[in-house]
Design an enzyme around this catalytic site. Structure first.
Site, PDB file in Angstrom:
ATOM      1  N   LYS A  28      -4.598   6.207   0.896  1.00 20.72           N
ATOM      2  CA  LYS A  28      -5.155   5.609   2.112  1.00 20.72           C
ATOM      3  C   LYS A  28      -5.367   6.682   3.186  1.00 20.72           C
ATOM      4  CE  LYS A  28      -3.370   0.998   1.273  1.00 20.72           C
ATOM      5  NZ  LYS A  28      -2.639  -0.183   1.772  1.00 20.72           N
ATOM      6  N   VAL A  82      -0.771   8.028   0.264  1.00 17.84           N
ATOM      7  CA  VAL A  82      -1.598   9.237   0.318  1.00 17.84           C
ATOM      8  C   VAL A  82      -3.071   8.871   0.086  1.00 17.84           C
ATOM      9  CG1 VAL A  82      -2.046  11.453  -0.817  1.00 17.84           C
ATOM     10  CG2 VAL A  82       0.301  10.749  -0.359  1.00 17.84           C
ATOM     11  N   ARG A  92      17.625   5.505   5.453  1.00 15.57           N
ATOM     12  CA  ARG A  92      17.614   6.598   6.429  1.00 15.57           C
ATOM     13  C   ARG A  92      17.109   6.117   7.781  1.00 15.57           C
ATOM     14  NH1 ARG A  92      17.665  11.839   4.593  1.00 15.57           N
ATOM     15  NH2 ARG A  92      17.842  12.267   6.811  1.00 15.57           N
ATOM     16  N   GLY A 118       5.662   7.215   7.554  1.00 15.34           N
ATOM     17  CA  GLY A 118       4.881   5.975   7.611  1.00 15.34           C
ATOM     18  C   GLY A 118       5.681   4.797   8.119  1.00 15.34           C
ATOM     19  N   LYS A 150       5.121   9.655 -10.420  1.00 11.02           N
ATOM     20  CA  LYS A 150       3.821  10.029  -9.862  1.00 11.02           C
ATOM     21  C   LYS A 150       2.900  10.653 -10.911  1.00 11.02           C
ATOM     22  CE  LYS A 150       5.243   9.007  -5.588  1.00 11.02           C
ATOM     23  NZ  LYS A 150       4.679   7.991  -4.709  1.00 11.02           N
ATOM     24  N   ASP A 190      23.103 -42.975  -8.539  1.00 13.28           N
ATOM     25  CA  ASP A 190      22.550 -42.402  -9.771  1.00 13.28           C
ATOM     26  C   ASP A 190      23.639 -41.550 -10.438  1.00 13.28           C
ATOM     27  OD1 ASP A 190      20.611 -41.148 -11.609  1.00 13.28           O
ATOM     28  OD2 ASP A 190      20.779 -39.423 -10.275  1.00 13.28           O
ATOM     29  N   ARG A 199       5.368  13.336  -3.860  1.00 17.37           N
ATOM     30  CA  ARG A 199       6.720  13.850  -4.034  1.00 17.37           C
ATOM     31  C   ARG A 199       6.837  14.225  -5.502  1.00 17.37           C
ATOM     32  NH1 ARG A 199      10.309  10.701  -4.479  1.00 17.37           N
ATOM     33  NH2 ARG A 199       9.160   8.749  -4.325  1.00 17.37           N
TER      34      ARG A 199
HETATM   35  C1  GDG Z   1       7.460   4.835  -1.356  1.00 16.11           C
HETATM   36  C2  GDG Z   1       6.809   4.232  -2.610  1.00 16.11           C
HETATM   37  C3  GDG Z   1       5.006   3.326  -1.164  1.00 16.11           C
HETATM   38  C4  GDG Z   1       3.729  13.723   1.486  1.00 16.11           C
HETATM   39  N1  GDG Z   1       3.812  15.047   1.427  1.00 16.11           N
HETATM   40  C5  GDG Z   1       3.924  15.486   2.686  1.00 16.11           C
HETATM   41  C6  GDG Z   1       3.889  14.414   3.535  1.00 16.11           C
HETATM   42  N2  GDG Z   1       3.767  13.315   2.763  1.00 16.11           N
HETATM   43  C7  GDG Z   1       3.717  11.930   3.254  1.00 16.11           C
HETATM   44  C8  GDG Z   1       2.371  11.326   2.993  1.00 16.11           C
HETATM   45  C9  GDG Z   1       2.723   9.846   2.886  1.00 16.11           C
HETATM   46  C10 GDG Z   1       4.145   9.852   2.364  1.00 16.11           C
HETATM   47  O1  GDG Z   1       4.643  11.158   2.542  1.00 16.11           O
HETATM   48  C11 GDG Z   1       4.208   9.520   0.877  1.00 16.11           C
HETATM   49  O2  GDG Z   1       4.031   8.161   0.729  1.00 16.11           O
HETATM   50  P1  GDG Z   1       3.669   7.466  -0.653  1.00 16.11           P
HETATM   51  O3  GDG Z   1       3.347   6.065  -0.391  1.00 16.11           O
HETATM   52  O4  GDG Z   1       2.530   8.175  -1.270  1.00 16.11           O
HETATM   53  O5  GDG Z   1       4.938   7.657  -1.620  1.00 16.11           O
HETATM   54  P2  GDG Z   1       6.584   7.528  -1.588  1.00 16.11           P
HETATM   55  O6  GDG Z   1       7.192   8.588  -0.764  1.00 16.11           O
HETATM   56  O7  GDG Z   1       6.989   7.530  -3.013  1.00 16.11           O
HETATM   57  O8  GDG Z   1       6.924   6.101  -0.924  1.00 16.11           O
HETATM   58  C12 GDG Z   1       5.321   4.138  -2.408  1.00 16.11           C
HETATM   59  C13 GDG Z   1       5.787   3.844   0.032  1.00 16.11           C
HETATM   60  O9  GDG Z   1       7.169   3.930  -0.257  1.00 16.11           O
HETATM   61  C14 GDG Z   1       5.588   2.944   1.252  1.00 16.11           C
HETATM   62  O10 GDG Z   1       6.001   1.654   1.000  1.00 16.11           O
HETATM   63  O11 GDG Z   1       3.626   3.454  -0.884  1.00 16.11           O
HETATM   64  O12 GDG Z   1       4.729   3.545  -3.531  1.00 16.11           O
HETATM   65  O13 GDG Z   1       7.101   5.016  -3.753  1.00 16.11           O
HETATM   66  O14 GDG Z   1       2.706   9.245   4.144  1.00 16.11           O
HETATM   67  O15 GDG Z   1       1.515  11.637   4.046  1.00 16.11           O
HETATM   68  N3  GDG Z   1       3.955  14.516   4.871  1.00 16.11           N
HETATM   69  C15 GDG Z   1       4.060  15.766   5.378  1.00 16.11           C
HETATM   70  N4  GDG Z   1       4.141  16.867   4.598  1.00 16.11           N
HETATM   71  C16 GDG Z   1       4.074  16.774   3.273  1.00 16.11           C
HETATM   72  O16 GDG Z   1       4.168  17.772   2.579  1.00 16.11           O
HETATM   73  N5  GDG Z   1       4.105  15.909   6.707  1.00 16.11           N
END
Ligand code: GDG
Length: 735
Positions: free
Chosen positions: A389, A387, A10, A30, A288, A508, A283
């Protein structure tokens, strides 16, 4: 230096189409934030899918979308609904995602979705190639695009490509179940740098590369014929400042400025001041562990009933991939569990679980982080988990406890949190109890360390580290490639060759003239090779020697009638012009009785290995063994032999997947030098692939043209990629 091209499924912008006008709004995720420092102005381009399928883009709007995206340094890849279904919801999320998260039972292996995955990856690769120059840097993100690196490298071999996997890379035992495992690995190996969140994912990947592709791996470098690929871990950080600043701003707000959600949280805190909030944000994804967490919460309430009415679990489950059946089932399971647990434990003044199935604006996310006493994140498998962090970054007064699953990549860097095994309910219940009762000072001590680390290794640092490593890798690979026997270098060698008065060639056999075979007897010469060697050996003023570790019987059978000069068993025997073999060195063989049983005991304990008995040496081959295990046994054998042969005049040669024990006064270098001394040669050439050939490279005079087969550490002047290139090179000698 060219531009940087970032590529992910995306784009970092969201499109909004209203009555023929288009708005592209930057996303705040992120990755988008992390790449900000890399994705700057006109020097960078981000390629990805816009989120709208071809069918969803209104007629005549495609060009306008392109214009709107271009303002954000972005360019779209067009995908049809069928392509998104097969590539994204299909192969990416029904095959790779479950498999890489160890949910083998959910992984579907559908040929059709694999075909679509390939086709769509090719579309992404083509989009890069259309916009790229060879001096650009390409950074490919994540599991949806694992074939892209190779597809780009094929078209633009000199371009620098990095790949980062955001999810775990599973152990070999899991990965090997994928029908297209080799294609995926080869796709990734188009990159010059492959990055993972943790060292564990890195070593799993390297293990699969060794076992499935049989490639040479040294530390974290993978050696291909013409390139070295680096594999490393780069734990992704967060935009620390953004979260901590938002939390500070939030704290300064007057109560009436608080969001509706915050006001409800405030009201609850006021009515039950000593009640604790436990927060869970993910998510809605089976990886998870949300359902398990709910069961564990029930277990906790039963084990520690004193916390009834004192603890509330806030669950934010963000809708995700709802087109995939497993996610629909999970949604139902979570709904039911929340209902059942609330039904079982609620009182008039208390519902144990607040459940939100939606995505919330950033502001509310901060409300939740800052209001929760405990963040409880227990994925069953998670690449990193940001999350965890983010929660720590928002704790401006350093209070708060993080309970984190050991199975999240972030657990490696967050040792000061309470780490738990998500399957151990007893441990989880005790951890929640420990978190509730943890003294403030201890909370602050732990968070202080965590915060410092997160602030330092933030997402910008992560992105910059990756880019720096990628740039360095290119330089390193270049240094190797400069030794390659290019056409230009070969032309000057040929000039020397043709003008020489007398030539001496040492060639060789195994790994040089013929590719390796699991059964050494099957690597016999083919017609083309005989023809080539005939031509070389019949050239005037040319003394060609086949020089090999092989036994004289085999070479007699293969080559004696051809009358080639031969040196075999590393220099024990010599045959010239079809004459019988005679001994070049006087060697003993009484030591063999002592060594043979030792080697046999290693064969018994190392499946796939075997002994080759030669007249004056013994070789233990381990090409067919498991690569790691074979290597381990080889160093074990080396230790055993070193002490055993201390008083004999023997040496151990560590060849290519073979260890050979033989008299010390015999080696290819010594034999080659004896031949060199026999006439006045003004052109000397030696080519070979393994360690035993290094003796020639070392001992022959400085002016000799020495060539190593394969990209490895060597004393040779040049290298060529493989046996095919050896033949090409030798053909040039006789053209
Ligand atoms: C993949 C990998 C790896 C969540 N809910 C809301 C919201 N969030 C944001 C959080 C966080 C991000 O989404 C979730 O990041 P995670 O790392 O926890 O998980 P995945 O989406 O599965 O990401 C994972 C990541 O890639 C990075 O490499 O860490 O292991 O699975 O930033 O803050 N943000 C908002 N509303 C929400 O309801 N605004």
């Amino acid at each position: 230096m060219g531009k940087t091209i970032i590529i992910s499924n995306r784009l970092p912008v969201q499109l909004q189409i209203d009555n023929n006008t288009i708005k592209a709004i930057p996303s705040v995720g992120g990755l988008a934030t992390g790449m900000k420092s890399v994705h700057q102005g006109g020097d960078s381009l981000w390629i990805g899918w816009s989120g709208l399928t071809d069918e969803e883009i209104p007629d005549g709007m495609s060009g306008k979308i392109d214009e709107a995206l271009a303002k954000h340094g972005s360019s779209k890849v067009n995908l049809t609904t069928d392509e998104v279904d097969g590539f994204y919801y299909g192969f990416s999320n029904r095959t790779i995602w479950p498999l890489f998260h160890y949910f083998l039972e959910y992984a579907e292996f559908e040929l059709e979705s694999w075909e679509t995955y390939k086709k769509v990856n090719q579309k992404f690769a083509d989009a890069i190639v259309a916009k790229a120059n060879e001096d650009d840097i390409v950074w490919v993100h994540d599991y949806q695009l694992m074939l892209v690196p190779q597809m780009v490298k094929e078209k633009l071999p000199d371009i620098s490509i990095g790949f980062f996997l955001h999810i775990p890379f599973p152990s070999y035992e899991i990965f090997r179940t994928l029908p297209w495992r080799k294609e995926i690995l080869q796709g990734l190996l188009g990159a010059d740098l492959v990055g993972f969140h943790t060292y564990d994912y890195e070593r799993h990947f390297l293990s699969s590369v060794k076992r499935l592709l049989g490639l040479e791996v040294s530390f974290n470098d993978i050696y291909l014929d013409d390139r070295i690929i680096k594999v490393d871990s780069f734990p992704m950080g967060i935009d620390y400042k953004k979260f901590s600043d938002a939390a500070k701003a939030h704290q300064q707000k007057a109560p009436e400025e608080h969001s509706e959600l915050q006001q409800r949280l405030d009201a609850h805190k006021e009515s039950t001041p000593d009640a604790k909030f436990l927060l869970s944000i993910d998510r809605l994804d089976y990886s998870k562990g949300i359902a398990k967490r709910l069961n564990a919460f029930e277990y906790f309430l039963n084990k520690y009933p004193q916390y009834k009415e004192k603890v509330r679990l806030i669950i934010l489950a963000v809708p995700s991939r709802s087109n995939v059946p497993q996610y629909q089932l999970l949604k139902r399971e979570v709904d039911e569990l929340v209902g059942r647990i609330n039904g079982e434990f609620s009182t008039v003044s208390w519902t144990p679980i607040w459940y939100f199935y939606r995505s919330m604006p950033f502001e509310n996310l901060i409300d939740l982080y800052t209001s929760s006493d405990i963040a409880w994140l227990t994925p069953i498998r998670d690449g990193m988990n940001l999350v965890a962090k983010e929660y720590i970054a928002t704790r401006t007064d350093k209070t708060g406890v993080l309970i984190l699953s050991e199975m999240a990549g972030s657990a490696n860097e967050m040792n000061e949190s309470l780490l738990i095994n998500p399957n151990n309910f007893e441990q989880i219940a005790d951890a929640i109890n420990q978190a509730i009762t943890m003294p403030i000072e201890e909370q602050q001590e732990r968070n202080d360390i965590l915060q410092k680390r997160l602030e330092r290794y933030n997402v910008e640092k992560w992105a910059n580290d990756f880019m720096t490593s990628l740039k360095n890798q290119k330089e390193k690979s270049h240094a190797y490639v400069s030794k390659k026997l290019t056409d230009q270098l070969l032309n000057s060698v040929l000039k020397e060759y043709t003008t020489a008065k007398r030539r001496l060639l040492f060639i060789d056999y195994d790994g040089t003239l013929a590719a390796f075979h699991n059964d050494p007897q099957k690597a016999s010469p083919d017609e083309e090779l005989y023809e080539l060697l005939d031509k070389i050996s019949s050239q005037e003023n040319t003394d060609m020697f086949l020089i090999s570790g092989r036994d004289k019987e085999t070479f007699t059978k293969w080559f004696l009638l051809k009358k080639y000069n031969m040196i075999v068993e590393h220099g024990v025997w010599l045959s010239k012009n079809g004459g019988d073999f005679s001994m070049l060195e006087n060697v003993k063989k009484d030591w063999m009785e002592k060594i043979q049983p030792v080697l046999e005991s290693f064969v018994d304990r190392t499946p796939g290995s075997f002994i080759e008995e030669k007249n004056y040496s013994l070789a233990w081959h381990y090409r067919k063994t498991d690569p790691d295990f074979g290597q381990k046994r080889a160093s074990e054998l080396n230790t055993v032999l070193t002490s055993l042969i201390a008083n004999d005049d023997l040496s151990v040669l560590n060849g290519n997947k073979v260890m050979e024990i033989k008299s010390s006064n015999v080696n290819k270098g010594r034999a080659a030098m004896r031949m060199f001394g026999e006439a006045d040669y003004d052109f000397v050439f030696a080519i070979g692939d393994d360690w035993t050939d290094e003796f020639m490279f070392q001992e022959l005079p400085e002016s000799a043209v020495t060539v190593k087969v394969g990209l490895q550490k060597t004393q040779a002047k040049y290298y060529v990629d493989g046996t095919k290139d050896v033949r090409k090179l030798l053909k040039r000698f006789v053209e």
